[in-house]
Design an enzyme around this catalytic site. Structure first.
Site, PDB file in Angstrom:
ATOM      1  N   ASP A  69      -1.126   0.100  -7.410  1.00  0.00           N
ATOM      2  CA  ASP A  69      -0.511   0.154  -8.736  1.00  0.00           C
ATOM      3  C   ASP A  69      -1.415   0.928  -9.689  1.00  0.00           C
ATOM      4  O   ASP A  69      -2.436   0.406 -10.150  1.00  0.00           O
ATOM      5  CB  ASP A  69      -0.273  -1.258  -9.261  1.00  0.00           C
ATOM      6  CG  ASP A  69       0.444  -1.279 -10.601  1.00  0.00           C
ATOM      7  OD1 ASP A  69       1.077  -0.253 -10.946  1.00  0.00           O
ATOM      8  OD2 ASP A  69       0.380  -2.297 -11.302  1.00  0.00           O
ATOM      9  N   ASP A 270       2.661   5.782 -13.019  1.00  0.00           N
ATOM     10  CA  ASP A 270       2.649   4.408 -12.542  1.00  0.00           C
ATOM     11  C   ASP A 270       3.345   4.302 -11.189  1.00  0.00           C
ATOM     12  O   ASP A 270       4.574   4.268 -11.114  1.00  0.00           O
ATOM     13  CB  ASP A 270       3.342   3.513 -13.575  1.00  0.00           C
ATOM     14  CG  ASP A 270       3.340   2.046 -13.179  1.00  0.00           C
ATOM     15  OD1 ASP A 270       2.650   1.693 -12.204  1.00  0.00           O
ATOM     16  OD2 ASP A 270       4.026   1.254 -13.853  1.00  0.00           O
TER      17      ASP A 270
END
Length: 404
Positions: A69, A270
């Site tokens: 992430d 992201d």
């Protein structure tokens, strides 16, 4: 309370084992770099793609599976005593801290995480050894989750953003050195940098710590400064324009740009977010021009699943702010079309509908998620506070790794 199901755990371990097997005969790591295979799992409940890696923690090492992430900063994993209130289970295995001889629990009850998906939990911040790609990071800081809840399938997370985005800072406490920073400090990699290659359908996706792979992209990497909104937290870059391109039968390309002035601003990169979320005016035009539609009730963009075979259309993202020569990433339809895993059977134009990787975002919320990253090869440099990008090549087996 629901604990991780045996079936889910076995599924995750099987998927990760398959990815690891494909790397068994890879060439040795280039000095100053560590390469780690990535496995793609399509999350249930329209969660979208989840990019997973195997790591080990503690002494002796205990293997867990975590989700990469770039939109968060903490590494955290599930405790073996985790109270899991999630109908999908808490996936990826767990860690028995009592079985590790090197663990120091010096920050109990200070882990408190939450994400836009609604998943949240609490636990401890600890110090222990973390093992990645056959290398050991000594005395690394990470979280152990003792309680968790949510409506989306969740793994432990391997956050790859800056320390300023760590959950501990919400308590007005000092940030700590991230895993990537510790890898650099201990000489396992030459610099606190990593690159992502997600655009591969044959099990060779990877994260490369400490370097980049020249064989995985076209042209040259173009470097952008990370935008600092007060402090370095996430990987914010200036975005210039959004458009679509279509290649005609004679080979000519027509590009249409939508609302350059409205799209201009910053967006963060992201890989924990499934889509690109960009301002409504520009994104709605690009969605319609690509053959899709946005459903406000389901808050999902749909497109006929057959669009995955469209090799003539791309969604184009121009970066670099006022720099006219900034990076241009042309995202293929094959990277934008994904199975819809939400509730109900949705059709579009008389055929099965798929999820489309571009959606309108709320004002001020701009994200370049997985759909964008699959179209790009990206080098993230924490030391220099830069991001370098180029268009990714498909299904590349060659390696030409450069340490940074």
């Amino acid at each position: 309370m629901v604990r991780t199901t045996v079936a889910a755990a076995l599924l995750g371990l099987f998927a990760l084992s398959s990815a690891s097997d494909s790397f068994l005969h890879k060439k040795p790591d280039v000095p100053g770099t560590i390469e780690l295979p990535i496995t793609l799992v399509n999350g249930a409940n329209n969660e979208g793609p989840q990019y997973l890696v195997n790591i080990s923690v503690g002494t002796p090492p205990q293997e867990v599976t975590v989700q990469l992430d770039t939109g968060s900063s903490d590494l955290w994993i599930f405790s073996s005593d985790n109270e899991c209130n999630n109908k999908y289970g808490c996936l990826g295995g767990s860690f028995n801290e009592n079985a590790s001889s090197t663990l120091v629990n010096d920050m109990p009850n200070l882990l408190n995480y939450s994400y836009g998906s609604g998943d949240s939990g609490t636990g401890d911040y600890v110090l222990d050894d973390v093992h990645i790609g056959g290398h050991t990071i000594k005395n690394a800081r990470f979280g152990i989750s003792h309680t968790s809840k949510g409506e989306q399938p969740i793994y432990g997370l391997f956050g790859l953003a800056f320390p300023g985005n760590e959950f501990i800072t919400n308590l007005n406490m000092s940030a700590y050195d991230t895993i990537v920073m510790k890898m650099s400090q201990q000489g396992l990699i030459n610099s606190a940098a990593f690159s992502l290659y997600l655009n591969d359908d044959d099990g060779k996706k990877n994260i490369l710590f400490g370097g980049y792979d020249k064989a995985k992209y076209s042209g040259e990497l173009q470097t952008l400064d990370v935008v600092k909104p007060g402090h370095y937290g996430e990987w914010y870059v200036n975005i210039t324009a959004l458009g679509t391109s279509t290649v005609a039968s004679n080979g000519s390309t027509t590009t249409t740009w939508f609302g350059n002035s409205s799209i201009a601003g910053t967006a963060f990169i992201d890989c924990g977010s499934p889509k690109m979320y960009l301002p409504a005016g520009s994104s709605m035009n690009a969605i319609l021009n690509s053959g899709g539609k946005y459903d406000p009730n389901l808050q999902t963009t749909f497109i006929p699943c057959s669009a995955i075979n469209d090799t003539k259309t791309t969604v184009d993202v121009k970066l670099g702010g006022s720099d006219p020569d900034g990076p241009l990433i042309k995202v293929r339809m094959s990277d934008l079309v994904a199975p819809y895993t939400g509730n109900g059977n949705v059709t579009f134009g008389g055929e099965e509908a798929c999820s489309f990787g571009l959606s309108p975002g709320p004002d001020g919320f701009e994200v370049l998620g997985d759909a964008f990253i699959k179209g790009a090869y990206i080098l993230f440099d924490m030391d220099k506070h830069t991001v370098s990008l180029a268009e990714a090549k498909l299904n590349v087996e060659e390696r030409d790794i450069v340490a940074v």
